[in-house]
Scaffold this active site. Structure first.
Site, short mmCIF file in Angstrom:
data_model
loop_
_atom_site.label_atom_id
_atom_site.label_comp_id
_atom_site.label_asym_id
_atom_site.label_seq_id
_atom_site.Cartn_x
_atom_site.Cartn_y
_atom_site.Cartn_z
CD GLU A 289 -2.78 -1.34 2.41
OE1 GLU A 289 -2.67 -0.52 3.32
OE2 GLU A 289 -3.58 -2.30 2.45
CG HIS B 192 -10.08 -5.24 0.38
ND1 HIS B 192 -10.42 -6.35 1.11
CD2 HIS B 192 -8.76 -5.04 0.61
CE1 HIS B 192 -9.36 -6.80 1.77
NE2 HIS B 192 -8.34 -6.03 1.47
O1 G3I Z 1 -6.56 -7.97 18.76
C1 G3I Z 1 -6.95 -6.67 19.20
C2 G3I Z 1 -7.85 -6.76 20.38
O2 G3I Z 1 -7.17 -7.36 21.47
C3 G3I Z 1 -8.35 -5.37 20.76
O3 G3I Z 1 -9.26 -5.46 21.79
C4 G3I Z 1 -8.99 -4.72 19.58
C5 G3I Z 1 -9.42 -3.29 19.89
O4 G3I Z 1 -9.54 -2.51 18.74
O5 G3I Z 1 -8.09 -4.68 18.51
C6 G3I Z 1 -7.66 -5.95 18.09
O6 G3I Z 1 -6.74 -5.80 17.00
C7 G3I Z 1 -7.33 -5.50 15.77
C8 G3I Z 1 -6.84 -6.52 14.76
O7 G3I Z 1 -7.31 -6.18 13.49
C9 G3I Z 1 -7.28 -7.94 15.08
O8 G3I Z 1 -8.66 -8.03 14.99
C10 G3I Z 1 -6.91 -4.11 15.37
O9 G3I Z 1 -7.47 -3.15 16.25
C11 G3I Z 1 -7.36 -3.83 13.98
O10 G3I Z 1 -6.80 -2.60 13.55
C12 G3I Z 1 -6.87 -4.93 13.05
O11 G3I Z 1 -7.38 -4.69 11.78
C13 G3I Z 1 -6.73 -5.35 10.74
C14 G3I Z 1 -6.31 -4.33 9.71
O12 G3I Z 1 -5.72 -4.99 8.62
C15 G3I Z 1 -5.32 -3.35 10.27
O13 G3I Z 1 -4.86 -2.49 9.29
C16 G3I Z 1 -7.68 -6.35 10.13
O14 G3I Z 1 -7.92 -7.40 11.05
C17 G3I Z 1 -7.09 -6.92 8.87
O15 G3I Z 1 -8.06 -7.67 8.20
C18 G3I Z 1 -6.64 -5.81 7.96
O16 G3I Z 1 -6.04 -6.35 6.82
C19 G3I Z 1 -5.64 -5.43 5.85
C20 G3I Z 1 -4.43 -5.99 5.13
O17 G3I Z 1 -3.43 -6.30 6.04
C21 G3I Z 1 -3.91 -5.02 4.09
N1 G3I Z 1 -4.96 -4.63 3.19
C22 G3I Z 1 -6.16 -4.15 3.78
C23 G3I Z 1 -6.71 -5.14 4.79
C24 G3I Z 1 -8.00 -4.67 5.33
O18 G3I Z 1 -7.86 -3.50 6.09
#
Ligand code: G3I
Length: 474
Positions: free
Chosen positions: A169, A248
């Protein structure tokens, strides 16, 4: 009774059925040997169906969901490639500077490998999900930290990862075509190539990918910017092997049928392509099938990964964008994907067709059906002769007679267009513009008709969107 006498009637009655059975058996074997093999049976899982054409069908796995048996059962049954949804990212693998932690990453990796799946690595250099210590770095210290991170993570998985998303990205959304502003970008524009060079040295066995979103629509500025970067990397020998299209799709970034053009044009640069994070708002069966068919149409498309198992596992669960319902049942889109995978194979060789100029209504023609290398191309009244049949290959060549290519004998305005034995050079590769232009991969110039009559020359010229530079392929 002599030993050569015929057996008696009673004996004949006894052995007759045996003989008939024997003959029937022999005929059966012969029939089996000469009969065509049965049509390839449809596979019943996504991974097996994709494997029929040498591709994979993968899924993003979250380590903490693997204890959910519905989730793990579906993931194991359906998919043959795994991407860690978050566990191999920078914040997860190097939470403190110099202290690598692969606990969660290895849970995903080990589960995948123990279940016979390949692993895509995601991701090494990214503006997002940086640990706090990295967010506070800048300049040469950040540059070095990026290199150290690449070395540390790739060393842990050396020889074990099929594809690594080395950089994720790096381009801005919108119409600028610019790089995204980030602390990494502010270390200097060369940060991306530095990352790829470090990655190649760290694990020469992994395919090295650039991965991004909103780059599926060929007309978008972000797509064009990424294309220019990859072309530049290939020209200068920066080690890049693949481009990941996250895919996406949603109302703000909808699927467009020109995605196939995008995949073809990148493949023609000499990189593999992959759909790396597919999800579709509302999970339209048609759109899912279209994406699968786009990948199947491009021989360099390695495979498809969906970004989660069930809708409830999605980062956008409200969009219900995945292939399985929350209860684990298959959605209509699942069946559409499976059917598309079962119907497809690698691209059959492209059929030839004419290429007609918009200004002239005349076709690209090899004069007098000549076959000599260097024969200059002209416009001529369209007909069905082989000297007007051009096949677009996955590599981006336009082939005539099977083995001769449309060839630019130069890179500047006025360069002559001829046929020449196909040899894989960029002066023999062409990209189909969405406006009907045919653009030389080496020169970036357009196929341009000098006149409209029979015998008019064709040359390279700066793209102008003029009718003498627009072509339709039949
Ligand atoms: O695990 C913690 C949890 O303990 C906490 O309570 C909670 C509170 O917000 O956060 C949890 O972590 C989250 C994590 O996902 C696991 O669920 C993060 O906040 C959250 O920011 C994170 O989001 C991820 C995101 O990337 C971050 O940029 C998504 O799961 C994941 O699907 C997403 O994947 C990205 C690719 O890597 C790149 N392309 C886009 C794609 C979608 O955004």
């Amino acid at each position: 009774m002599g030993s050569h006498a015929l057996p008696g009637a009673a004996v004949r009655r006894k052995i007759r059925p045996l003989l008939l059975a024997l003959i029937a058996g022999v005929l059966g074997v012969v029939a089996a040997l000469v009969a065509p093999p049965p049509a390839q049976a449809a596979e019943s899982t996504l991974g097996a169906a994709a494997a029929q054409s040498g591709r994979y069908f993968g899924v993003a796995i979250a380590a903490n969901r693997l204890s959910d048996s519905t989730y793990a059962t579906i993931a194991n049954r359906e998919f043959n490639s795994v991407t860690a949804e978050n566990e191999m990212k920078i914040d997860a693998t190097q939470p403190q500077r110099g202290q690598f932690n692969f606990t969660a990453a290895d849970r995903v990796y080990n589960w995948a490998v123990q279940n016979g799946k390949q692993v895509r690595g995601h991701t090494l250099a990214w503006h997002s999900q940086q640990p706090g210590w990295m967010q506070s770095l800048s300049g040469s210290a950040l540059r070095q930290a990026m290199i150290d991170h690449i070395n540390g993570v790739m060393a842990h998985y050396k020889g074990k990862i099929a594809q690594w998303d080395v950089v994720n990205e790096a381009f801005a959304d919108g119409s600028s075509g610019a790089r995204r502003d980030s602390n990494l970008q502010r270390t200097g524009n060369d940060w991306i190539e530095v990352a790829f060079r470090a990655a190649r040295a760290a694990d020469p066995s992994a395919k090295l990918c650039y991965n991004d979103y909103n780059v599926e629509n060929w007309t978008w500025a972000k797509t064009q910017a990424m294309y220019a970067m990859v072309r530049d990397f290939k020209q200068r020998g920066v080690p890049i092997d693949c481009v990941g299209f996250q895919a996406h799709f949603n109302s703000g970034s909808p699927y467009n049928a020109n995605f196939r053009t995008t995949l073809q044009n990148f493949a023609a640069l000499g990189v593999d392509v992959a759909v790396t994070e597919l999800d579709i708002q509302g999970a339209s069966s048609t759109t899912y099938a279209n994406v699968v068919n786009d990948c199947l149409a491009v021989s360099r498309c390695l495979g498809i990964t969906v970004w989660g198992v069930r809708d409830s596992d999605s980062w956008r669960s409200g969009d219900t964008p995945l292939l399985f319902n929350n209860d684990g049942s298959k959605k209509p889109a699942y069946t559409a994907v499976l059917n598309a995978l079962n119907g497809g194979s690698t691209t059959p060789p492209a059929d030839g067709g004419t290429i007609k100029g918009a200004a002239s209504g005349r076709c690209l023609d090899v004069p007098n059906a000549g076959t000599a290398d260097g024969t200059q191309i002209q416009l001529y009244d369209c007909h069905t002769g082989t000297n007007q049949q051009w096949a677009l290959t996955d590599a981006g060549e336009l082939r005539v007679y099977g083995n001769k290519c449309l060839d630019a004998a130069g890179t500047g305005n006025g360069a002559r267009i001829q046929i020449y034995s196909c040899w894989g050079g960029d002066n023999q590769k062409w990209r189909m513009g969405s406006n009907g232009s045919i653009v030389g991969v080496q020169s970036g110039l357009c196929l341009d008709a000098v006149g409209t009559g029979n015998g008019a020359r064709v040359q390279l010229y700066t793209c102008s969107n003029g009718d003498n530079q627009r072509w339709t392929r039949s």
